[in-house]
Design a protein around this motif. Structure first.
Motif, PDB file in Angstrom:
ATOM      1  N   ASP A  10      45.045  35.133  76.733  1.00 34.81           N
ATOM      2  CA  ASP A  10      43.617  35.329  76.501  1.00 34.81           C
ATOM      3  C   ASP A  10      42.918  35.625  77.832  1.00 34.81           C
ATOM      4  O   ASP A  10      42.684  34.724  78.649  1.00 34.81           O
ATOM      5  N   LEU A  11      42.585  36.901  78.047  1.00 34.72           N
ATOM      6  CA  LEU A  11      41.935  37.291  79.300  1.00 34.72           C
ATOM      7  C   LEU A  11      40.505  36.771  79.377  1.00 34.72           C
ATOM      8  O   LEU A  11      39.891  36.770  80.438  1.00 34.72           O
ATOM      9  N   ASN A  12      39.991  36.330  78.231  1.00 35.07           N
ATOM     10  CA  ASN A  12      38.646  35.786  78.209  1.00 35.07           C
ATOM     11  C   ASN A  12      38.608  34.398  78.853  1.00 35.07           C
ATOM     12  O   ASN A  12      37.562  33.923  79.270  1.00 35.07           O
ATOM     13  N   VAL A  13      39.771  33.759  78.884  1.00 36.21           N
ATOM     14  CA  VAL A  13      39.837  32.365  79.295  1.00 36.21           C
ATOM     15  C   VAL A  13      40.542  32.208  80.643  1.00 36.21           C
ATOM     16  O   VAL A  13      40.262  31.282  81.391  1.00 36.21           O
ATOM     17  N   CYS A  14      41.459  33.125  80.959  1.00 36.88           N
ATOM     18  CA  CYS A  14      42.254  32.983  82.184  1.00 36.88           C
ATOM     19  C   CYS A  14      41.340  32.951  83.407  1.00 36.88           C
ATOM     20  O   CYS A  14      40.477  33.800  83.570  1.00 36.88           O
ATOM     21  N   VAL A  15      41.558  31.931  84.253  1.00 34.69           N
ATOM     22  CA  VAL A  15      40.749  31.806  85.457  1.00 34.69           C
ATOM     23  C   VAL A  15      41.521  32.230  86.707  1.00 34.69           C
ATOM     24  O   VAL A  15      41.004  32.129  87.816  1.00 34.69           O
ATOM     25  N   GLY A  16      42.759  32.671  86.540  1.00 37.89           N
ATOM     26  CA  GLY A  16      43.527  33.168  87.679  1.00 37.89           C
ATOM     27  C   GLY A  16      43.967  32.090  88.641  1.00 37.89           C
ATOM     28  O   GLY A  16      43.979  32.299  89.851  1.00 37.89           O
ATOM     29  N   CYS A  17      44.371  30.933  88.118  1.00 40.04           N
ATOM     30  CA  CYS A  17      44.720  29.814  89.005  1.00 40.04           C
ATOM     31  C   CYS A  17      46.179  29.838  89.444  1.00 40.04           C
ATOM     32  O   CYS A  17      46.575  29.066  90.305  1.00 40.04           O
ATOM     33  N   VAL A 156      53.006  28.086  79.394  1.00 36.04           N
ATOM     34  CA  VAL A 156      52.042  27.721  78.349  1.00 36.04           C
ATOM     35  C   VAL A 156      51.583  26.283  78.551  1.00 36.04           C
ATOM     36  O   VAL A 156      50.392  25.975  78.455  1.00 36.04           O
ATOM     37  N   LEU A 157      52.552  25.400  78.865  1.00 31.15           N
ATOM     38  CA  LEU A 157      52.213  23.994  79.066  1.00 31.15           C
ATOM     39  C   LEU A 157      51.342  23.795  80.295  1.00 31.15           C
ATOM     40  O   LEU A 157      50.510  22.898  80.353  1.00 31.15           O
ATOM     41  N   ALA A 158      51.543  24.666  81.312  1.00 27.09           N
ATOM     42  CA  ALA A 158      50.833  24.458  82.578  1.00 27.09           C
ATOM     43  C   ALA A 158      49.400  24.964  82.530  1.00 27.09           C
ATOM     44  O   ALA A 158      48.571  24.518  83.313  1.00 27.09           O
ATOM     45  N   CYS A 159      49.107  25.893  81.640  1.00 28.55           N
ATOM     46  CA  CYS A 159      47.797  26.553  81.681  1.00 28.55           C
ATOM     47  C   CYS A 159      46.673  25.547  81.436  1.00 28.55           C
ATOM     48  O   CYS A 159      46.599  24.935  80.378  1.00 28.55           O
ATOM     49  N   PRO A 160      45.762  25.363  82.409  1.00 22.98           N
ATOM     50  CA  PRO A 160      44.704  24.362  82.256  1.00 22.98           C
ATOM     51  C   PRO A 160      43.601  24.799  81.299  1.00 22.98           C
ATOM     52  O   PRO A 160      42.823  23.968  80.843  1.00 22.98           O
ATOM     53  N   THR A 161      43.531  26.101  81.009  1.00 18.44           N
ATOM     54  CA  THR A 161      42.454  26.559  80.130  1.00 18.44           C
ATOM     55  C   THR A 161      42.984  27.003  78.763  1.00 18.44           C
ATOM     56  O   THR A 161      42.244  27.593  77.987  1.00 18.44           O
TER      57      THR A 161
END
Lengths: 244, 311
Positions: A10-17, A156-161
């Motif tokens: 979801d590019l709407n949610v990804c914050v690029g961390c 998937v598990l690591a994604c904070p958003t």
């Protein structure tokens, strides 16, 4: 249609961390296939093999500009161009779940599959001299010793958003299929007919249309009595004609 | 693409070997009853070129000890087909050498049949080698029949130039024919290569940064590729050379692969010194190495759209 596991990003949610990048590297460098190379990690010219990268693009020009963080890994194409070109059969697509994998014991390191991937999803292991790529954490998602909630790829598990969804895109009721269908999921470089299994959800803006006459309440009692911010109202209001 | 020298040597060396063998078989009916030294020497030399090409190909592999596995997927992979056809071609060349080595082992008819089967296999090998590149449809510079035509014509031309030089020391009787054909193939090669340069200049790329990230906007700028150091993606798919060098190299290739060799072959008619023919072959072969380098360097891989800016 058989099962096709995939990621929906979801590019709407990804914050690029880059949490997905580091967790991917951590999981895949610790597996039975051996460590993923990391040459000179703290040196002048670091280089290494990664299965996942987060890139950043700028859309438009100041002041109408927007930054999009774009995670990129193997898309597990439903018609993968990297598989038929492999001379040894090391590159293959699993019948049972559609994951595109490399048999590291059969790969001769000719790099032809990397040429045949328009997305640049494959990276050679400079130590083992074989081609490597995202496995969708195949050594994790079926692990019976892990709790069911953790049988997902490390990224998937690591994604904070929660920008990364994982599931079977051939099952119309799965989380990923619903997301693709209802949130406008799309594929990368559709022009080559590779039919990538991974989908991306676009930037989505929430907007409502408000017309000018909706901004002022027509039947506001303020218009009849009291201090009116715009001065006294001369028009007839609803209060004059109805008894409520 | 970043040209790999192993593949450049593989394709040019076997191209010359294949062309030389075709020239030998072409020349054989002229030998009449006897079998000349020329045929045998040229056949062995053709084998040496094919073997050198095969050797070069091993340097391209990360795991050369597993190369035998590459014969397994011939149903789908042109690379696998090439890996099968190249040894078959080499075996046929060896057989052709043996029947010339031992006169009277087989009669002329059988020998010619072996030769013709060999020529057919050489053409199949040209096709397999070129299809490795031509079948990758999103490498639009490669995905064209010109790739197959150029591999075939340039390899044949180089082989015929070598055959001309060889015949000058071993069999002057054939020299005239070989020289004419060497000129003819080189000129045909010039025409077909110019056509492919022309086509590749005008390619409309189907992929763009918009299709690569799937966002509809005229102006999309990459701000980070996700890593500051290099990776396989930045090493294998970029040649890191300037546009000036590429366009200069293209002119150089046209001159040293086509113009100078043809001029030298014509010059030989006026000054029949065999050194001129050898020089023509060497100059053309060096030019062909540059031509093959250019063939790889000019291919624009769509993955490069994702690797425009370090950060």
């Amino acid at each position: 249609m058989s099962k096709q596991l995939a990621l929906v990003i979801d590019l709407n949610v990804c914050v690029g961390c880059h949490a997905c990048v580091t967790s991917c590297k951590e999981w895949n460098t610790s597996g039975s296939a051996g460590a993923l190379p990391d040459e000179r990690p703290y040196g002048k010219d670091p280089s290494g093999t990664f299965f996942n990268r987060v890139q950043t693009f700028e859309i438009g020009e100041f002041p109408n500009v927007e930054t999009v963080h774009f995670p990129k890994s193997c898309l597990h194409c439903e018609d993968p161009p990297c598989v038929p070109v492999c001379p040894t059969g090391a590159s293959y697509k699993r019948e049972e779940d559609g994951i595109v994998l490399v048999d590291y014991d059969k790969c001769i390191g000719c790099e032809y599959c990397a040429w045949a991937c328009p997305y640049g999803a494959r990276e050679i292991d400079t130590r083992q001299k074989v081609m490597k790529k995202c496995t969708l954490c195949v050594d994790r998602i079926y692990d019976q010793e892990l709790p069911v909630s953790e049988r997902k790829p490390a990224c998937v598990l690591a994604c904070p958003t929660s920008a990364r969804l994982f599931g079977d895109i051939q099952d119309p009721d799965s989380e990923v299929s619903v997301a693709i269908r209802e949130e406008g999921g799309y594929q990368l470089m559709p022009e080559w007919g590779t039919n990538p299994a991974n989908h991306y959800l676009p930037r989505r803006k929430q907007r409502i249309t408000i017309h000018e006459d909706e901004l002022i309440r027509a039947d506001s009692p303020l218009k009849k009595e009291g201090v009116h911010p715009h001065g006294p109202v001369k028009d007839v209001t609803l209060d004059d004609v109805t008894s409520w | 693409m970043n040209p790999a020298f192993s593949v450049i040597f593989l394709t040019t060396l076997i191209g010359t070997g294949q062309g030389l063998f075709i020239a030998v078989v072409f020349g054989q009916p002229y030998s009449g009853s006897g079998i000349s030294n020329y045929g045998l020497v040229a056949t062995i030399l053709a084998f040496a070129f094919l073997a050198a090409g095969l050797l070069a190909s091993f340097f391209h592999l990360g795991r050369p000890e597993r190369a035998w596995r590459a014969v397994t997927k011939w149903r789908t992979s042109w690379l696998s087909r090439e890996v099968i056809v190249l040894p078959i071609a080499m075996i046929l060349v060896l057989i052709y050498a043996v029947v010339q080595w031992i006169p009277g082992l087989v009669d002329g008819k059988i020998m010619n049949t072996i030769g013709l089967v060999g020529v057919f296999v050489m053409l199949v090998l040209f096709f397999c080698t070129a299809m490795i590149y031509a079948c990758v449809k999103f490498l639009q510079e490669w995905a064209t029949p010109w790739t197959i035509i150029n591999y075939t014509v340039l390899g044949t031309a180089s082989g015929f130039v070598l055959a001309t030089a060889l015949s000058a020391i071993l069999d002057v009787e054939r020299l005239g024919d070989f020289r004419s054909l060497a000129i003819a193939f080189t000129v045909i090669g010039l025409i077909t290569r110019l056509f492919s340069f022309h086509r590749n200049n005008r390619i409309k790329y189907r992929s763009s940064i918009q299709t690569a990230v799937g966002i509809k906007h005229r102006k999309i700028t990459q701000r980070s590729m996700g890593h500051t150091g290099g990776s396989f993606n930045t090493r294998a798919f970029f040649h890191h050379c300037s546009d000036t060098l590429i366009s200069n190299l293209r002119l150089t290739v046209i001159i040293i692969v086509f113009v100078i060799p043809v001029a030298m072959l014509i010059l030989y008619g006026l000054f029949p010194r065999e050194e001129i023919l050898w020089a023509a072959f060497v100059v053309q072969f060096i030019g062909l190495l540059a031509e093959r380098w250019l063939f790889f360097a000019q291919a624009n891989h769509p993955q490069n759209l994702y690797y425009q800016t370090v950060s």
